[in-house]
Design an enzyme around this catalytic site. Structure first.
Site, PDB file in Angstrom:
ATOM      1  CD  GLU A 155      -3.181  -1.004   0.425  1.00  0.00           C
ATOM      2  OE1 GLU A 155      -3.441   0.245  -0.042  1.00  0.00           O
ATOM      3  OE2 GLU A 155      -3.822  -1.838   0.091  1.00  0.00           O
ATOM      4  CB  CYS A 168      -1.520   7.605   1.356  1.00  0.00           C
ATOM      5  SG  CYS A 168      -3.043   6.632   2.170  1.00  0.00           S
TER       6      CYS A 168
HETATM    7  P1  NAD Z   1       8.166   4.866   5.011  1.00  0.00           P
HETATM    8  O1  NAD Z   1       8.142   3.781   3.835  1.00  0.00           O
HETATM    9  O2  NAD Z   1       9.215   5.590   5.458  1.00  0.00           O
HETATM   10  O3  NAD Z   1       8.013   3.831   6.178  1.00  0.00           O
HETATM   11  C1  NAD Z   1       7.003   2.729   6.545  1.00  0.00           C
HETATM   12  C2  NAD Z   1       7.561   1.655   7.171  1.00  0.00           C
HETATM   13  O4  NAD Z   1       8.658   1.198   6.828  1.00  0.00           O
HETATM   14  C3  NAD Z   1       7.971   2.040   8.821  1.00  0.00           C
HETATM   15  O5  NAD Z   1       7.566   1.076   9.537  1.00  0.00           O
HETATM   16  C4  NAD Z   1       9.547   2.250   8.677  1.00  0.00           C
HETATM   17  O6  NAD Z   1      10.111   1.981  10.010  1.00  0.00           O
HETATM   18  C5  NAD Z   1       9.618   1.129   7.723  1.00  0.00           C
HETATM   19  N1  NAD Z   1      11.018   1.407   6.817  1.00  0.00           N
HETATM   20  C6  NAD Z   1      11.274   2.645   6.694  1.00  0.00           C
HETATM   21  N2  NAD Z   1      12.520   2.410   5.874  1.00  0.00           N
HETATM   22  C7  NAD Z   1      12.783   1.239   5.754  1.00  0.00           C
HETATM   23  C8  NAD Z   1      13.855   0.524   5.062  1.00  0.00           C
HETATM   24  N3  NAD Z   1      14.928   1.111   4.407  1.00  0.00           N
HETATM   25  N4  NAD Z   1      13.829  -1.069   5.067  1.00  0.00           N
HETATM   26  C9  NAD Z   1      12.781  -1.331   5.712  1.00  0.00           C
HETATM   27  N5  NAD Z   1      11.703  -0.871   6.499  1.00  0.00           N
HETATM   28  C10 NAD Z   1      11.800   0.488   6.350  1.00  0.00           C
HETATM   29  O7  NAD Z   1       6.902   5.552   4.928  1.00  0.00           O
HETATM   30  P2  NAD Z   1       6.067   6.540   6.094  1.00  0.00           P
HETATM   31  O8  NAD Z   1       6.968   7.745   6.159  1.00  0.00           O
HETATM   32  O9  NAD Z   1       5.913   6.011   7.254  1.00  0.00           O
HETATM   33  O10 NAD Z   1       4.807   6.900   5.356  1.00  0.00           O
HETATM   34  C11 NAD Z   1       4.544   7.651   4.503  1.00  0.00           C
HETATM   35  C12 NAD Z   1       4.172   6.873   3.175  1.00  0.00           C
HETATM   36  O11 NAD Z   1       3.563   5.915   3.196  1.00  0.00           O
HETATM   37  C13 NAD Z   1       3.707   7.965   1.958  1.00  0.00           C
HETATM   38  O12 NAD Z   1       4.521   7.882   0.789  1.00  0.00           O
HETATM   39  C14 NAD Z   1       2.219   7.605   1.924  1.00  0.00           C
HETATM   40  O13 NAD Z   1       1.840   7.934   0.646  1.00  0.00           O
HETATM   41  C15 NAD Z   1       2.447   6.264   2.198  1.00  0.00           C
HETATM   42  N6  NAD Z   1       1.223   5.804   2.790  1.00  0.00           N
HETATM   43  C16 NAD Z   1       0.282   4.826   2.082  1.00  0.00           C
HETATM   44  C17 NAD Z   1      -0.687   4.429   2.362  1.00  0.00           C
HETATM   45  C18 NAD Z   1      -1.534   3.528   1.401  1.00  0.00           C
HETATM   46  O14 NAD Z   1      -2.673   2.973   2.178  1.00  0.00           O
HETATM   47  N7  NAD Z   1      -1.388   3.365   0.284  1.00  0.00           N
HETATM   48  C19 NAD Z   1      -1.266   4.742   3.800  1.00  0.00           C
HETATM   49  C20 NAD Z   1      -0.384   5.739   4.596  1.00  0.00           C
HETATM   50  C21 NAD Z   1       0.746   6.111   3.954  1.00  0.00           C
END
Ligand code: NAD
Length: 457
Positions: free
Chosen positions: A209, A243
């Site tokens: 997602e 998002c």
């Molecule tokens: P992110 O990708 O930075 O982090 C998400 C999760 O991944 C966190 O738990 C984090 O600890 C982990 N993570 C971060 N870097 C990582 C890595 N290098 N390796 C493995 N795991 C890692 O995202 P965010 O900043 O928490 O959220 C924002 C993003 O999420 C935006 O792009 C938004 O559009 C998207 N989002 C999508 C939805 C959806 O339903 N499609 C919903 C909410 C947010």
């Protein structure tokens, strides 16, 4: 915590088959429901402490959504889990055919910070309902919500069944190094690709997602005042950290000035003359994201907003006037309270701009011209969308929610969440009272009969 050991314990637990019992799953969900209701005020407090999310938005966009998914799942679990009888194939005559829903096994859920309660619990409910064990890793950027999530899970489940593992990137990487039966990830596109690569190592199925640049088109036939009101709401709820928030506006030139005036009125109505003093307007989650967003404001012209307060990670609701497509704000997903406005005079300009970006997670059109709306929906690929409003397609649990292309793989909500976490196992039961000879060798003289039979299948 030894992650490998934890997963091993969950594997052993799953092999006991207890989670395959529907009454067991239902009882677990009922216990979870009671705990979530009991702890609602703690969840709301945690969300406020993480990024000043108001009580109202915490209930509207987090706790109520989780409780409604939970209630529906408890009510419908028996019918969703029941083997589904389908029509048998004539080629198998006599036979019956059924689809059995079975749990994948050991599931990993990684959730983001922006709706830290909802986006952790909504998939979790489906994973448990489908009979899996779960390790949930909430985001490290919302530590208060992460802590209350862990507390709730630990008071309802044994860690062999459902466990919360807190931590940042290093913990996430360690989790991704294990062999899971399903991975459900919500977050950014770049991390989504890391997750997909890790999953590919073990051919683990994934739901991703993700995000993207979701356009919002307002044509000259739109109800301009209402459009302004609904765009202000959908863009600035959660401080724009949604998002599916409209990422950029495409407005017909002839209505631009009128729209901007209504937009400013609606902003003032919602957050007062100074949104920094409004109890309803959240902050940017951390300094890193604040700096990322502040950079987008440099060199731009504001129709309203553009104010920042670094000490409090505050960025005011901002409307940017006609940014260049090469500008910082038009490069990637904004994910904050900044809305660029670009005007158009003809459809070609809309198409030209849309074609510069990957398939978005959401798509919004404000128009009363049904022909145009139909044409745009047919022509463009996007995760989901709303006509004449923003973001509200999310709340209908009868609609699948998810992205396409760069904005994600798979979907969930309602029954789709249960199906996402279940493998559909097709099983044919043959009758023994008749055994047609047509499929058996020798095939001499049977081809004509086979062709006739195939016409009926
Ligand atoms: P992110 O990708 O930075 O982090 C998400 C999760 O991944 C966190 O738990 C984090 O600890 C982990 N993570 C971060 N870097 C990582 C890595 N290098 N390796 C493995 N795991 C890692 O995202 P965010 O900043 O928490 O959220 C924002 C993003 O999420 C935006 O792009 C938004 O559009 C998207 N989002 C999508 C939805 C959806 O339903 N499609 C919903 C909410 C947010």
């Amino acid at each position: 915590m030894d992650i490998h050991q934890l997963l091993q314990e969950q594997k052993n637990y799953f092999s006991l088959q207890q989670t395959k019992n529907i009454s067991f799953r239902k009882n677990c969900l009922i216990k979870l429901q009671k705990e979530l209701i009991k702890k609602e005020s703690d969840i709301i407090k945690a969300l406020y402490n993480d990024f000043k999310k108001s009580e109202y938005e915490a209930i509207l966009t987090e706790t109520s959504i989780v409780l409604s998914e939970l209630k529906m799942t408890i009510d419908k679990l028996n019918s969703w889990a029941k083997p589904e009888r389908v029509l048998p194939s004539l080629l198998n005559f006599p036979s019956s055919a059924k689809i059995y829903k079975e749990p994948y096994g050991n599931v990993l859920i990684i959730s983001p910070w922006n709706y830290p309660h909802q986006l952790a619990f909504a998939p979790l409910i489906g994973a448990i309902a489908a009979g899996n064990t779960v390790v949930l890793k909430p985001s490290e950027l919302t530590p208060n919500t992460s802590a209350i999530t862990k507390e709730i899970i630990e008071s309802v489940f044994s860690k062999e069944h459902v466990a919360v593992v807190e931590g940042g990137v290093d913990v996430s990487e360690e989790l991704l190094n294990q062999r899971w039966d399903y991975i459900f990830f919500t977050g950014s596109v770049p991390v989504g690709k890391i997750v997909a690569k890790a999953a590919a190592e073990h051919l683990t199925p994934v739901t991703l997602e993700l995000g993207g640049k979701s356009p919002c088109i307002v044509d000259k036939t739109a109800d301009i005042k209402l459009a302004a009101k609904r765009i202000v709401w959908g863009k600035f709820i959660n401080g724009g950290q949604t998002c599916i928030a409209p990422d950029y506006l495409l407005i017909h030139k002839s209505i631009k000035n009128e729209f901007v005036n209504y937009f400013k009125d609606e902003l003032t109505k919602a957050y007062g003359d100074n949104p920094e003093n409004s109890a309803d307007f959240p902050r940017i989650v951390n300094a890193k994201n604040f700096n990322r967003l502040a950079l987008m404001l440099e060199k731009e012209t504001f129709l309203t907003g553009g104010k920042t307060n670094k000490e409090d990670n505050y960025i005011s609701p901002t409307l940017i006037d006609e940014p260049s497509l090469e500008s910082e704000v038009m490069k990637g997903e904004i994910f904050g309270p900044i809305l660029p406005l670009i005007s158009f005079e003809n459809e070609e300009k809309i198409e030209d701009i849309l074609s510069k970006y990957d398939k978005p997670l959401a798509f919004y059109i404000f128009s009363t011209d049904k022909k145009i709306v139909k044409k745009m929906i047919k022509k463009h690929s996007f995760g989901g969308g709303t006509i004449n409003d923003t973001t509200v397609h999310f709340v209908n649990h009868r609609l699948p929610f998810g992205g396409v292309g760069e904005s994600g793989i798979g979907g969930y909500h309602g029954k789709k969440t249960f199906d996402t976490f279940s493998h559909s196992k097709g099983v044919v039961t043959r009758g023994n009272w008749l055994d047609l000879t047509i499929r058996y060798a020798p095939y001499t003289d049977k081809l004509k009969k086979l062709r006739a039979l195939l016409k009926w299948t």
